[in-house]
Structures are given as structure tokens and as C-alpha cells.
Design a protein around this motif. Structure first.
Motif, short mmCIF file in Angstrom:
data_model
loop_
_atom_site.label_atom_id
_atom_site.label_comp_id
_atom_site.label_asym_id
_atom_site.label_seq_id
_atom_site.Cartn_x
_atom_site.Cartn_y
_atom_site.Cartn_z
N ALA A 144 -12.55 3.27 -7.74
CA ALA A 144 -12.16 1.85 -7.64
C ALA A 144 -10.72 1.72 -7.14
O ALA A 144 -10.35 0.73 -6.49
CB ALA A 144 -12.30 1.17 -9.00
N LEU A 145 -9.92 2.76 -7.40
CA LEU A 145 -8.49 2.66 -7.05
C LEU A 145 -8.21 2.92 -5.56
O LEU A 145 -7.08 2.77 -5.11
CB LEU A 145 -7.68 3.65 -7.91
N GLU A 146 -9.28 3.29 -4.82
CA GLU A 146 -9.07 3.57 -3.39
C GLU A 146 -8.44 2.40 -2.64
O GLU A 146 -7.63 2.57 -1.75
CB GLU A 146 -10.40 3.96 -2.73
N VAL A 147 -8.84 1.20 -3.05
CA VAL A 147 -8.30 0.00 -2.37
C VAL A 147 -6.76 -0.07 -2.52
O VAL A 147 -6.06 -0.55 -1.62
CB VAL A 147 -8.99 -1.29 -2.90
N ILE A 176 -6.73 7.35 -16.34
CA ILE A 176 -6.93 7.36 -14.87
C ILE A 176 -5.82 6.56 -14.19
O ILE A 176 -5.18 6.99 -13.24
CB ILE A 176 -8.32 6.74 -14.51
N LEU A 177 -5.58 5.39 -14.75
CA LEU A 177 -4.59 4.49 -14.14
C LEU A 177 -3.17 5.08 -14.20
O LEU A 177 -2.42 5.06 -13.22
CB LEU A 177 -4.64 3.14 -14.87
N VAL A 178 -2.83 5.62 -15.37
CA VAL A 178 -1.49 6.18 -15.54
C VAL A 178 -1.30 7.38 -14.60
O VAL A 178 -0.26 7.50 -13.93
CB VAL A 178 -1.25 6.58 -17.02
N ASN A 179 -2.31 8.25 -14.51
CA ASN A 179 -2.20 9.40 -13.60
C ASN A 179 -2.01 8.94 -12.17
O ASN A 179 -1.20 9.49 -11.42
CB ASN A 179 -3.44 10.31 -13.69
N ASN A 184 1.39 8.48 -7.46
CA ASN A 184 1.74 7.65 -6.31
C ASN A 184 3.05 6.88 -6.49
O ASN A 184 3.37 6.01 -5.69
CB ASN A 184 0.60 6.69 -6.01
N LYS A 185 3.77 7.21 -7.55
CA LYS A 185 5.06 6.56 -7.85
C LYS A 185 4.94 5.02 -7.82
O LYS A 185 5.66 4.32 -7.12
CB LYS A 185 6.13 7.02 -6.87
N VAL A 186 3.96 4.56 -8.57
CA VAL A 186 3.71 3.11 -8.64
C VAL A 186 4.22 2.60 -9.99
O VAL A 186 4.03 3.25 -11.02
CB VAL A 186 2.19 2.85 -8.51
N LEU A 187 4.87 1.45 -9.97
CA LEU A 187 5.29 0.83 -11.23
C LEU A 187 4.06 0.19 -11.89
O LEU A 187 3.31 -0.54 -11.22
CB LEU A 187 6.34 -0.26 -10.97
N LEU A 188 3.88 0.42 -13.17
CA LEU A 188 2.76 -0.19 -13.89
C LEU A 188 3.28 -1.23 -14.89
O LEU A 188 4.03 -0.90 -15.81
CB LEU A 188 1.95 0.89 -14.63
N GLY A 211 6.52 9.58 -19.13
CA GLY A 211 6.66 10.08 -17.75
C GLY A 211 6.15 9.13 -16.69
O GLY A 211 5.81 9.53 -15.59
N ILE A 212 6.07 7.86 -17.03
CA ILE A 212 5.60 6.87 -16.06
C ILE A 212 6.59 5.71 -16.02
O ILE A 212 7.20 5.38 -17.05
CB ILE A 212 4.18 6.36 -16.44
#
Ligand code: PLP
Length: 379
Positions: A144-147, A176-179, A184-188, A211-212
Motif C-alpha cells: 500500500a505504501l508504494e504510492v 511497517i510504517l515506522v520502518n 526513506n527519511k520521512v517525518l511521521l 530512531g525515527i
């Protein structure tokens, strides 16, 4: 588009427009509770007012409340110091701050459909571009995260538990989301304003992941029936996030309301009483789910919040108009919650159970719904 043009182009929030005082109406529209703020909080606020706690405070909020929040966060295995916390005038403001300090013109921001309608608007006002991700069976998988990869998304915002579906994110989904965000160095950004309104599942906060680069947002609004008080908070281990948000708060709000902060210091003592309200929401959820399923609508079973997301098999706006006119029931059409949410409605059921029972009695008219679905044309 430039910011002011974007602001002008936004529509007013549906839920606020549907606020009404008509006694006969049953209002499932507004995302507010029918309960009153716990009296000890009111009393402590009155004491604050009477003892000159009516001046500017530290822009991050008063130490006593930040200490109380820090201690509360331990419940969710979140290690914090006072430096990790900023008190804000509500969570909505916190969402705005968190996005504003990261989103530049054209920044892609990922969100999961259906998403609380304010995110989309705030992202756009900040100059960003919302990228919606649909979840199969309402559960996150890696595919689902491909987008988000395709769109080079830099920031992701989630709402756990979720308005409008009531979804409580499972550990494997959060892993999954945190990894993904780490790789990808994305802010969550995790909006957790319904963290105490959970029924059968365990709520897990993003704050416990190390670590995120993350920002956790909390609020007193929903849990303590304090929507009008405007009190929320931000937690982040990233000093840059906190520093930037603090500067932004200094030049926009100066600080959160002083006496409201003093009133909330002992909020943890009220949590056990809140469980009685959660039990009411749970009873309402069960009643509504049963009734709506029986009249051939397709509600998603909520594990948390006080919302139900319902596929009505026809245009949600037309459906909302029909139940308003014929049954005196207010619901919110789902269109503004995503790209493919036209046939949905949101029901907010933080009402006394007798009102929910009354609504269920009105809605039991199976023949009407089936006939109307045919009229409206199923998708
Ligand atoms: C998901 C979500 N986040 C934030 C808010 C706003 O909370 P606050 O009243 O603290 O600004 C709401 C209110 O509806 C909400 O549903």
C-alpha cells in the motif's frame, strides 16, 4: 496555487455547519461529546482565574502541566523530558504547526484514506500536496505504501485511533510504517487525540518507537470533553521540531491560555471516570452497528473513537439530506474525507444512549433505505 487563494477556495467544515439546537434533531454530525468537562478541572481553572493565573506563560506551556503530560506519557511507554513537550491551543493548532514547519511549496504529504478532513486542507494551506493511500480491508501492508514511494512523500500523517473509521492501528502496521519512514527519511506525524477512547484493542503510540523522526499530538478535547477549552500538546524527541514549533507558537499564539493550563494539571486523576463514558460510547457503537447492518448499510466496525464510517451504497450527501429531512438525523457526508469516499457517511455517536436508541428506532425503516438506495443508484 498561492496560499491565500487556497484558503479562499476551501469549503467550510460540514460538521460545524450542522451544529443545531433543534431538540427533535439527533445530531450525529459534530465531532464533540455530549458529556461535561470533569468538575475538578473546572474547579482548578476557577482557582487559577481567582489567583492571578491570567497572564502570559512560557511559550511552551507551564512546567507543571508539561510535567504532568510527561508523567502520563509513561503509560504508553514514551520516555520524555520537559524539553520534548509543547502545550498548544488544541490539537488542530498542533497539526498545523507540525505541518507548517516541514511543508514547503510542493512538498508531498502522505495520508491514509479516509482521513480527517482538516489534514487535507491544512496541507494545502501550507503549500503542500496531499497524497492519499487507500488501505485494503482497512489494514496497512507494505505494498500500500508504494504510492508514497512513487510520489516521493516527505511527511506522513496518521490518526490513531482514526477519525472517521474508528480504526486502531495494529502493532504490525505501525512497524511497517515506522520502518518505511526510517528507510526513506520521512517525518511521521501521529495524531493521537482519541488515545483513551479504545474498546477491545490495545492502543500503541508512535512515541514508543525509537530512531525515527516523529511528532506525537495529543489533546484534552475529546477524552475529557474539553473541545471548547482549546488545549492540546506536542511530543517530539527531535529538538529541531520542538524549537521550530516553539518559535511558530511564539509568533502566532504567544502561549496557550494560562488558566486553562492550570486547570488541567491534575488531569490524570480524571482518567478512571472517563472509562464510564467510554463504556457509553461502546454501547452506542454496538447498537448502531447492529441497526445499520440490519438495514443493509455497510458500517465499518470501529475499535476506537466515537465515529462510525458507513458505506450507504449511494451518494453520501443525498443520503444525509434524506435522513435529515425525513428522520431528523444529522450525519456528515463522506466526500471530503478522501478521493473515493463519495458513498460514505460519518456518524459521531458520543451522545446519551437514549438518543442513539431513538435514532435506531427511526432508522429501522428497512423498506425506505432499500427503496432509496435504488432511487439514488448504487455504485
Ligand atoms: C483527528 C482529530 N485531530 C484533531 C482534532 C482537533 O482537536 P482539538 O480540539 O484538540 O483541536 C480533531 C477534532 O475533531 C480530530 O478529529
Amino acid at each position: 496555487m498561492k496560499r491565500i487563494k487556497i484558503l479562499d477556495s476551501l469549503t467550510e467544515s460540514e460538521s460545524l455547519k450542522t451544529r443545531t439546537d433543534n431538540q427533535k434533531l439527533i445530531n450525529f454530525g459534530i465531532g464533540d461529546t455530549a458529556f461535561i468537562t470533569p468538575y475538578p478541572i473546572i474547579e482548578a481553572t476557577q482557582i487559577g482565574l481567582g489567583t492571578n493565573k491570567t497572564h502570559y506563560t512560557d511559550s511552551k506551556g507551564i512546567v507543571e502541566l508539561r510535567e504532568a503530560i510527561s508523567s502520563y506519557l509513561q503509560k504508553f511507554d514514551i520516555p520524555s523530558t520537559l524539553d520534548d513537550i509543547i502545550i498548544t491551543p488544541g490539537a488542530m493548532q498542533a497539526v498545523f504547526y507540525s505541518l507548517f514547519i516541514h511543508v514547503e511549496e510542493g512538498t508531498k504529504v502522505g495520508l491514509f484514506e479516509p482521513a480527517w478532513l482538516a489534514y487535507n486542507k491544512i496541507i494545502k494551506v501550507c503549500g503542500g500536496i496531499p497524497v492519499f493511500c487507500s488501505l485494503k480491508n482497512n489494514r496497512l501492508t507494505i505494498t500500500a505504501l508504494e504510492v508514497f514511494i512513487e510520489n516521493d512523500v516527505k511527511v506522513i500523517i496518521i490518526n490513531n485511533p482514526t477519525n472517521p473509521t474508528g480504526k486502531v492501528w495494529e502493532k504490525k502496521e505501525l512497524d511497517i510504517l515506522v520502518n518505511y519512514c526510517k528507510e526513506n527519511k520521512v517525518l511521521l506525524i501521529s495524531d493521537e487525540v482519541y488515545n483513551e477512547i479504545v474498546y477491545d484493542k490495545k492502543f500503541i503510540s508512535i512515541g514508543q518507537y525509537k530512531g525515527i523522526n516523529s511528532i506525537v499530538i495529543g489533546s484534552f478535547s475529546k477524552v475529557f470533553s474539553m473541545t471548547g477549552w482549546r488545549l492540546g500538546y506536542i511530543y517530539s524527541k527531535n529538538k529541531k521540531n520542538i524549537d521550530r514549533i516553539n518559535k511558530l507558537q511564539q509568533i502566532t499564539a504567544t502561549c496557550p491560555n494560562s488558566f486553562v493550563q492550570y486547570g488541567a494539571i491534575d488531569f490524570e486523576a480524571e482518567l478512571s471516570k472517563i472509562q464510564t463514558q467510554v463504556a457509553v460510547y461502546k454501547r452506542n457503537r454496538d447498537l448502531l452497528y447492529k441497526t445499520l447492518s440490519k438495514i443493509n448499510l455497510k458500517p465499518l466496525f470501529p475499535d476506537g473513537t466515537f465515529y462510525m464510517w458507513v458505506n450507504v451504497g449511494m451518494d453520501g450527501k443525498k443520503f444525509a439530506e434524506k435522513v435529515y429531512n425525513d428522520y431528523g438525523i444529522v450525519v456528515v457526508p463522506g466526500k471530503a474525507y478522501g478521493n473515493d469516499t463519495q458513498n460514505f457517511i460519518r456518524i459521531s455517536y458520543a451522545l446519551p444512549t437514549e438518543k442513539v436508541i431513538r435514532a435506531c428506532k427511526r432508522l429501522k425503516d428497512i423498506k425506505w433505505v432499500d427503496a432509496y438506495k435504488k432511487l439514488g443508484g448504487e455504485k
